[in-house]
Design a protein around this motif. Sequence first.
Motif, PDB file in Angstrom:
ATOM      1  N   ASN A 778      -6.781   2.246  -5.305  1.00  0.00           N
ATOM      2  CA  ASN A 778      -6.428   3.637  -5.022  1.00  0.00           C
ATOM      3  C   ASN A 778      -5.259   3.687  -4.022  1.00  0.00           C
ATOM      4  N   GLU A 779      -4.199   4.353  -4.468  1.00  0.00           N
ATOM      5  CA  GLU A 779      -2.991   4.388  -3.641  1.00  0.00           C
ATOM      6  C   GLU A 779      -3.247   4.995  -2.264  1.00  0.00           C
ATOM      7  N   ASN A 780      -4.015   6.096  -2.235  1.00  0.00           N
ATOM      8  CA  ASN A 780      -4.285   6.757  -0.948  1.00  0.00           C
ATOM      9  C   ASN A 780      -5.091   5.868  -0.020  1.00  0.00           C
ATOM     10  N   ARG A 815       1.779  -2.265  -9.654  1.00  0.00           N
ATOM     11  CA  ARG A 815       2.079  -1.012  -8.947  1.00  0.00           C
ATOM     12  C   ARG A 815       3.582  -0.909  -8.708  1.00  0.00           C
ATOM     13  N   LYS A 818       5.842   2.372  -4.199  1.00  0.00           N
ATOM     14  CA  LYS A 818       5.642   3.597  -3.431  1.00  0.00           C
ATOM     15  C   LYS A 818       4.663   3.426  -2.276  1.00  0.00           C
ATOM     16  N   PRO A 819       3.495   2.763  -2.488  1.00  0.00           N
ATOM     17  CA  PRO A 819       2.561   2.637  -1.361  1.00  0.00           C
ATOM     18  C   PRO A 819       3.183   1.879  -0.180  1.00  0.00           C
TER      19      PRO A 819
END
Length: 1398
Positions: A778-780, A815, A818-819
Amino acid sequence: MALSMETQLQSIFEDVVKTEMIEEAFAGMFMDTPEDERTKLISCLGAFRQYWGTLPQESHDQCVQWIVRFTHSQHSPKRISFLYDCLAMAVETSLLPPRMVCVALISSDSLEWERSQLWALTFKLIRKIIGGVDYKGVRDLLKAVLDKIQSIPTTVSSAVVQQLLVAREVVEYILDRNACLLPAYFAITEIRKLYPEGQLSHWLLGSLISDFVDSFRPTSRINSICGRCSLLPVVNNSGAICNSWKLDPNTLRFPLRGMLPYDKDLFEPQTGLLRYVLEQPYSREMVCNMLGLNKQHKQRCPVLEEQLVDLVVYAMERSETEEHFDADVGGTSQLLWQHLSSQLIFFVLFQFASFPHMVLSLHQKLAGRGLIKGRDHLMWVLLQFISGSIQKNALADFLPVMKLFDLLYPEKECIPVPDINKPQSTHSFAMTCIWIHLNRKAQNDNSKLQIPIPHSLKLHHEFLQQSLRNKSLGMLDYKIALLCNAYSTNSECFTLPMGVLVETIYGNGSMRINLPGTNCTASGSVSPLPMNLLDSLTVHAKMSLIHSIATRVIKLAHAKSSIALAPALVETYSRLLVYMEIESLGIKGFISQLLPNVFKSHAWGILHTLLEMFSYRMHHIQPHYRVQLLSHLHSLAAVPQTNQNQLHLCVESTALRLITALGSSEVQPQFTRFLNDPKTVLSAESEELNRALILTLARATHITDFFTGSDSIQGTWCKDILQTIMTFTPHNWASHTLSCFPAPLQAFFKQNNVPQESRFNLKKNVEEEYRKWKSMSNENDIITHFSLQGSPPLFLCLLWKMLLETDHINQIGFRDGKPQLKVLERIGARALVAHVRTFADFLVYEFSTSAGGQQLNKCIEILNDMVWKYNIVTLDRLILCLAMRSHEGNEAQVCYFIIQLLLLKPNDFRNRVNDFVKENAPEHWLQNDWHSKHMSYHKKYPEKLYFEGLADQVNPPMQHTSQYLPIYFGNVCLRFLPVFDIVIHRFLELIPVSKSLETLLDHLGGLYKFHDRPVTYLYNTLHYYERHLRERTSLKRKLVHAIMSSLKDNRTPGWCLSETYIKFGMSAREDNVWIPDDTYYCKLIGRLVDTMAGKSPGPFPNCDWRFNEFPNPAAHALHVTCVELMALTVPGKDVGNALLNVVLRSQPLVPRENITAWMNAIGLVITALPEPYWIVLHDRIVSVMGSPTLTTETAWAGCPFALLDFTACHQSYSEMNCSYVLALAHAVWHHSSIGQLSLIPKFLSETLKPVVQTEFQLLYVYHLVGPFLQRFQQERTRCMLEIGVAFYEMLQAVDQHSQHLHFMDPICDFLYHIKYMYTGDSVKEQVEKIIMTLRPAMKLRLRFITHSSKIETSSAAPPSSSSSSSTTTTSSASAQPPTSSISVSSPSSTQHTPMSVG
């Protein structure tokens, strides 16, 4: 009571003096037998003794005074004689205290020279009983006797002279050194108060006084520095701020201790010294320090005023004699006029000098001289002050200028208008501008003092009036400057020309230009006002301009304008800040008003601009402003809004520059101001900045020898600073770095060792976090976990591992990037530094364990990508962190290997450096196209400070929305320079990486072309690492060559290294070492001598000192000389000896008549070098001490003081090696720091004391060290006390080894001088024991130090035979001196009080 006392005394004394009628009838015919006389005496005394016993203590004085009055009321000499016999017997039988009787006698109003018999009898009695008076009483009586003698007129009858001479006998007895009634030092003090230098004593005393005063000349010499009046400082050099150069502000004399008969030249006003200092640019602080002037207290200083006037007259003479002098072009005197203008404004502004007084004095000194070539420059200097202050002062203060005009402008016809395309035209118009200002003032005051325009100035005036009517003023000539100068006090006329100037640099409202970075635009004006134009404006006009700029900047800051300041405005503002004469609106306003206002408005773009200006455009900013800014920066760093990549980088870079640029002599005075709150000048979170400060502190204390003779920081100003740093940012130092620190700093860090995380744990934690990263989907969650406050700072290590394993940041777990970007943004600039720190340690671990070869190449490629491709961390920050880590041994080598690879292996940074060096020049003040070059460089190599490379990897690429702050001057190369300084130092500390350093210098040394202080950096480096570089001569040469050759295209030949060194020293080979000869050293020292003498043309090319690394020619000459000497392949000891030989050997290049100037130059140079260079002086002293001249007294018996009087010997061609070494030692020690001087006590006790056996040797040591006791007392009291004891110990050795002592009196006089001027009773305990072991004659003379009686001192043994001045017979050996309860007092209440007891 009084009545009854008188009655009783009358009954006692009248009985014994009354006579029968028949005796009176046949006066002189009757005589008492001696038995009758004695009977009378005994009965009188018996009655008096009985009465005296009943008297209370407080009436004793009154009683004795009555007896004296009664005696003096008698007219019969016989009666007087009898009564005096009574008093004498009363004293001898210890009934009356002798002091009380003597005081009563001498202070009697009846004791007048006209009563010659009474006079003779009185002084006979005093002579008889004074031996029993305590030494302080004798001092007071001497003063009273001399005062009485002063009452005798110059002509008296020869009949009474014989009786008057009895008073002289009393003085003679008091001054008799063998009688030893008081320290001769007390006597000289009273005599010199009554008869100052140059005043003859009373005729009655004949040569008695002058002979006694002459006996103190040796003591005065012992306390005098040889050739002191010829010694000069280098302004802004560390030694220049010490007490050696202080002068009395009223007389300009040296502050001499004690009332001694010093040589005449020491009593003269030292106008030469003050003039020399005033002539030096940037000397005003030193002038204030020398004269004790305080800006807060407005006090006129007439002697300073007079020297300023003389300096103006000198400038007029220079202008007259200069070969190529041309009013339009200006000659070398141009620099002098520019400097004079600045000095005059400062000293008159702070009211240390009065303007009208100076102008009238100038008129007086120029009258009849016919000096008119420099008249325009003089009027230009006066215009500076008049235009700025006429509105606030009375017109009458300025009218004397018109008298000068009449004198200097005798023309009857009109003076033609000069060519206004030349900057000097503004000087030609100066007199007309002055008239306009005076006239305007007269009109405003409705004064009747209006002066019609002089006929000779009519054409100038008409030209100005006409130009004012022309509304379209261009910037191609100096018309605007002329109008600003003429009408700066007339707002109606001033608005137009000033408006044109302001508009030129602000840019018109509509035009916009791009600045580096994204979304950054500025107002369109790019060409700053040239320095020639700014120099052509009066101070008043410049103040208006700078005020207008500062007001506009504050206004734009309040308005939060999105348009950045015009480059022309920023550059012009920077140039205006160089003018010291507008300091209050300039740098002071910049630091204390502009910066805080901009910060309060949160105008971060303008704040960034101001910090850039400070980093790249400021020159000669006073240290207190720089430290104040540093304090501002540390508080800025804690504000949330500054946690932004670009601003944080700028704040840290500026702070680093400020810290590393602190001069060695500036560190202690500046940081002691913050002892109550050291937190304000330290960083609460940046370990790198605090480490940089510690390195600066180590360098400063080493170069100033602050810790010499000390092994702990306890009780020093450093202690709180170091402890606070260790609280904020605990850290360790690598052993190779620590070994370079001064010993007390080493001890501190060894005691405060900080446990470090093991490399194994770091590796394990990174692996753990990396596993988490890979397992999270999960990116968040990823962003939250890795940017969580307080989590381990390992994120850059993770990015490294991603790149190492996958080659691309966006391929991990399928991925995009961005993260990673989000995590970096969330972490924030401030916290990211901790990640860089950990990453630096992790890199060293990774590289240490890598297989080498292919993998190594991959590692460095990835690291390079993180810097240049992904823009995750800037190169300068990463290198700084790597250079500041504390790795040991092999890991340290790996760390430096990474730095080398990162800087050199990929081309990214090398290309940037090469292009920047090739396309730009450091003389920004001469350029008007900096902005276009700056922009083309940034287009080619854009700065990416917001992870743009990482954002580009995101799929789809993210937009760059970051708002860049304006960049006017900076780039990665310039930001890297202070980091490169640190890198070079780290590499120097570790011997195995020497070759790598040479490679770095080969490729990146060109950057030093843009260094603010290249020579100072070289000087500090060679000085601090002298021990490390002794054997590494090729590296030393490489360092000097790299830095100096980077500047060769921008400096005039001969600006630094001597031709001889460039020819032989630079190209020397290991197998063919160049050893310079005496001629080389003579020429090198001669260069400094000529520079300090103001020789024209000087040895160094002329330059604008406002933009130079050094503030004046002498400071430049001193530093480049030291750099060259330290760069030689010769050991420091040999260089030191060669420097001493410049004057100690007969050298054809050294002129005899100028020898002290050469000694002065050697003193300056040798004290500015590391210890091995100057410590050789101690060997020379030891050699002289063992020479036959001092060990065998036969050849020179009777005149050691003549032998050691260098000036007299030199002038008479009779000098010897010992006097030369003495004079040279004085020159060296006069320039030494107190740290260097603090080795003297150890040198005395360990080296000299064992060899001192003869009187000559002892006197030589006293001559050597005596003059410096005053400095020790002011700056290091402990050393003074140690020296005081050592002097007595040496005396003890001489006393034991010598059969005869010929010079006891000068030796004792000197020891009393030390007691009363310096030590007081602080060393009493130690010296008493020594004195009690000395021969009786010496013990007798020194008894007032031990407070022992004459019986104690003379009964021990028969006196040893000696010269006539030292035999110890005494006519009153039985008289008891006061007991040792008497407290020590100064011999003179008006002189310096001695130190407190204990």
